[in-house]
Design a protein around this motif. Structure first.
Motif, PDB file in Angstrom:
ATOM      1  N   ARG A  75      35.685 102.239  32.695  1.00  0.00           N
ATOM      2  CA  ARG A  75      35.100 103.261  34.068  1.00  0.00           C
ATOM      3  C   ARG A  75      34.871 104.571  34.344  1.00  0.00           C
ATOM      4  O   ARG A  75      33.632 104.838  34.753  1.00  0.00           O
ATOM      5  CB  ARG A  75      37.168 103.732  34.625  1.00  0.00           C
ATOM      6  CG  ARG A  75      37.765 102.161  34.661  1.00  0.00           C
ATOM      7  CD  ARG A  75      39.202 102.617  35.834  1.00  0.00           C
ATOM      8  NE  ARG A  75      39.953 103.242  34.730  1.00  0.00           N
ATOM      9  CZ  ARG A  75      40.941 102.175  34.241  1.00  0.00           C
ATOM     10  NH1 ARG A  75      40.845 101.187  34.353  1.00  0.00           N
ATOM     11  NH2 ARG A  75      42.039 103.278  33.103  1.00  0.00           N
ATOM     12  N   GLU A  76      34.765 105.761  33.113  1.00  0.00           N
ATOM     13  CA  GLU A  76      34.362 106.555  33.120  1.00  0.00           C
ATOM     14  C   GLU A  76      33.082 106.515  32.549  1.00  0.00           C
ATOM     15  O   GLU A  76      31.757 107.004  33.867  1.00  0.00           O
ATOM     16  CB  GLU A  76      34.489 107.759  31.799  1.00  0.00           C
ATOM     17  CG  GLU A  76      35.523 108.012  31.995  1.00  0.00           C
ATOM     18  CD  GLU A  76      36.623 108.832  30.166  1.00  0.00           C
ATOM     19  OE1 GLU A  76      35.985 108.890  29.584  1.00  0.00           O
ATOM     20  OE2 GLU A  76      37.581 109.192  30.514  1.00  0.00           O
ATOM     21  N   GLU A  88      43.762  99.990  26.883  1.00  0.00           N
ATOM     22  CA  GLU A  88      43.906 101.206  28.175  1.00  0.00           C
ATOM     23  C   GLU A  88      43.171 101.512  27.768  1.00  0.00           C
ATOM     24  O   GLU A  88      41.966 102.047  29.124  1.00  0.00           O
ATOM     25  CB  GLU A  88      45.189 101.307  28.405  1.00  0.00           C
ATOM     26  CG  GLU A  88      45.768 102.426  29.433  1.00  0.00           C
ATOM     27  CD  GLU A  88      45.274 101.441  30.832  1.00  0.00           C
ATOM     28  OE1 GLU A  88      44.628 101.930  31.391  1.00  0.00           O
ATOM     29  OE2 GLU A  88      44.831  99.981  31.547  1.00  0.00           O
ATOM     30  N   ARG A 102      39.568 100.386  28.699  1.00  0.00           N
ATOM     31  CA  ARG A 102      39.330 100.254  29.936  1.00  0.00           C
ATOM     32  C   ARG A 102      38.679 102.003  30.857  1.00  0.00           C
ATOM     33  O   ARG A 102      37.919 101.340  31.255  1.00  0.00           O
ATOM     34  CB  ARG A 102      40.560  99.712  30.688  1.00  0.00           C
ATOM     35  CG  ARG A 102      40.586  98.298  30.369  1.00  0.00           C
ATOM     36  CD  ARG A 102      41.442  97.711  31.232  1.00  0.00           C
ATOM     37  NE  ARG A 102      41.563  95.898  30.461  1.00  0.00           N
ATOM     38  CZ  ARG A 102      42.664  95.411  31.211  1.00  0.00           C
ATOM     39  NH1 ARG A 102      43.824  95.988  31.186  1.00  0.00           N
ATOM     40  NH2 ARG A 102      42.635  93.875  30.989  1.00  0.00           N
ATOM     41  N   ALA A 103      39.888 103.293  29.985  1.00  0.00           N
ATOM     42  CA  ALA A 103      39.634 103.810  31.045  1.00  0.00           C
ATOM     43  C   ALA A 103      38.021 104.466  30.689  1.00  0.00           C
ATOM     44  O   ALA A 103      37.203 105.338  31.309  1.00  0.00           O
ATOM     45  CB  ALA A 103      40.480 105.051  30.396  1.00  0.00           C
ATOM     46  N   ARG A 104      37.865 104.189  29.061  1.00  0.00           N
ATOM     47  CA  ARG A 104      36.583 104.684  28.759  1.00  0.00           C
ATOM     48  C   ARG A 104      34.700 103.794  29.599  1.00  0.00           C
ATOM     49  O   ARG A 104      33.991 104.758  30.081  1.00  0.00           O
ATOM     50  CB  ARG A 104      36.603 104.503  27.086  1.00  0.00           C
ATOM     51  CG  ARG A 104      34.635 105.322  26.641  1.00  0.00           C
ATOM     52  CD  ARG A 104      34.594 106.159  26.916  1.00  0.00           C
ATOM     53  NE  ARG A 104      32.837 106.747  25.917  1.00  0.00           N
ATOM     54  CZ  ARG A 104      32.600 107.417  26.484  1.00  0.00           C
ATOM     55  NH1 ARG A 104      32.514 108.145  27.625  1.00  0.00           N
ATOM     56  NH2 ARG A 104      31.750 107.867  26.038  1.00  0.00           N
ATOM     57  N   GLU A 148      30.698 103.913  33.635  1.00  0.00           N
ATOM     58  CA  GLU A 148      30.347 102.718  34.701  1.00  0.00           C
ATOM     59  C   GLU A 148      30.086 103.969  36.076  1.00  0.00           C
ATOM     60  O   GLU A 148      29.423 104.148  36.595  1.00  0.00           O
ATOM     61  CB  GLU A 148      31.010 101.936  35.418  1.00  0.00           C
ATOM     62  CG  GLU A 148      31.717 100.809  34.272  1.00  0.00           C
ATOM     63  CD  GLU A 148      32.290  99.708  35.258  1.00  0.00           C
ATOM     64  OE1 GLU A 148      33.601  99.996  35.735  1.00  0.00           O
ATOM     65  OE2 GLU A 148      32.651  98.863  34.841  1.00  0.00           O
ATOM     66  N   MET A 149      31.473 105.225  36.387  1.00  0.00           N
ATOM     67  CA  MET A 149      31.386 106.509  36.591  1.00  0.00           C
ATOM     68  C   MET A 149      30.038 107.188  36.302  1.00  0.00           C
ATOM     69  O   MET A 149      28.876 106.953  37.381  1.00  0.00           O
ATOM     70  CB  MET A 149      32.565 107.043  37.266  1.00  0.00           C
ATOM     71  CG  MET A 149      33.617 106.967  37.808  1.00  0.00           C
ATOM     72  SD  MET A 149      34.702 107.586  38.266  1.00  0.00           S
ATOM     73  CE  MET A 149      34.972 109.301  37.209  1.00  0.00           C
ATOM     74  N   ARG A 167      26.702 105.591  37.094  1.00  0.00           N
ATOM     75  CA  ARG A 167      26.201 105.159  38.854  1.00  0.00           C
ATOM     76  C   ARG A 167      26.186 106.216  39.472  1.00  0.00           C
ATOM     77  O   ARG A 167      24.891 106.382  39.762  1.00  0.00           O
ATOM     78  CB  ARG A 167      27.694 104.734  39.360  1.00  0.00           C
ATOM     79  CG  ARG A 167      27.853 104.442  40.799  1.00  0.00           C
ATOM     80  CD  ARG A 167      28.588 104.133  42.213  1.00  0.00           C
ATOM     81  NE  ARG A 167      29.514 103.430  40.690  1.00  0.00           N
ATOM     82  CZ  ARG A 167      31.025 103.168  40.226  1.00  0.00           C
ATOM     83  NH1 ARG A 167      31.498 104.143  40.305  1.00  0.00           N
ATOM     84  NH2 ARG A 167      31.496 102.023  39.635  1.00  0.00           N
TER      85      ARG A 167
END
Length: 184
Positions: free
Chosen positions: A86-87, A79, A82-84, A89-90, A93
């Motif tokens: 997402r960070e 988890e 996954r959070a890292r 990827e943001m 972006r």
């Protein structure tokens, strides 16, 4: 445990005179002998077997608990990963969007700068052309003036005699005197 084994062996080796003997041949044994052997095994082996089973059960339970803890730890790490992700990827972006906007801004700036430079070069070209035209015009004027003076001098030298020369000088002197009288 040693006492149980010794008593079991002593039952096997009892002489036939004593009246009890254990027949170990499975084909010749009867139900009574088998039940006695099973009863002794159950009575004396029950504690050993239950201890072995309890120990095995404890090991299995502790292994399951350790596995569950490891699974929970792995789930937490997953988890967090996954959070890292997402960070990251943001952030990627945002960097991509900022990069595109920065590229567009730099492109506009370069176009504007090129336009300004082009206008400056055009103005400089026009000024240079105007300057060269003025210089050429001045050279042509100077040449025309020199040619006119040369022609005038040539004409004067051909036509000028001493009497005409004296009249011209007198006329110019009269003009200068008249100008002097006007200014006084």
């Amino acid at each position: 445990m040693k006492n149980v084994t010794d008593s079991f062996i002593s039952l096997i080796y009892l002489s036939s005179a004593e009246g009890f003997r254990l027949n170990t041949n499975i084909l010749e044994t009867n139900i009574i002998n088998l039940s006695v052997v099973l009863g002794v095994l159950i009575y004396f082996g029950k504690g050993v077997l239950s201890n072995l089973l309890d120990n095995r059960k404890q090991k299995i339970l502790s292994t399951i608990q350790n596995s569950e803890e490891l699974c929970k730890g792995a789930a937490n790490q997953l988890e967090q990963a996954r959070a890292r992700l997402r960070e990251v990827e943001m952030r990627a972006r945002e960097i991509r969007i900022n990069g595109y906007s920065q590229i567009e801004q730099e492109k506009k700036d370069l176009i504007n700068l090129a336009s300004v430079n082009l206008k400056q070069l055009e103005n400089l070209k026009n000024e240079t052309i105007h300057f060269e035209q003025q210089r050429v015009i001045e050279q042509v004027r100077q040449q025309i003036y020199n040619q006119a003076v040369q022609r005038a001098l040539g004409t004067l030298n051909n036509r000028l005699n001493s009497e005409l020369h004296l009249r011209t000088i007198e006329h110019n002197i009269d003009l200068l005197l008249a100008m002097k009288n006007i200014t006084d």
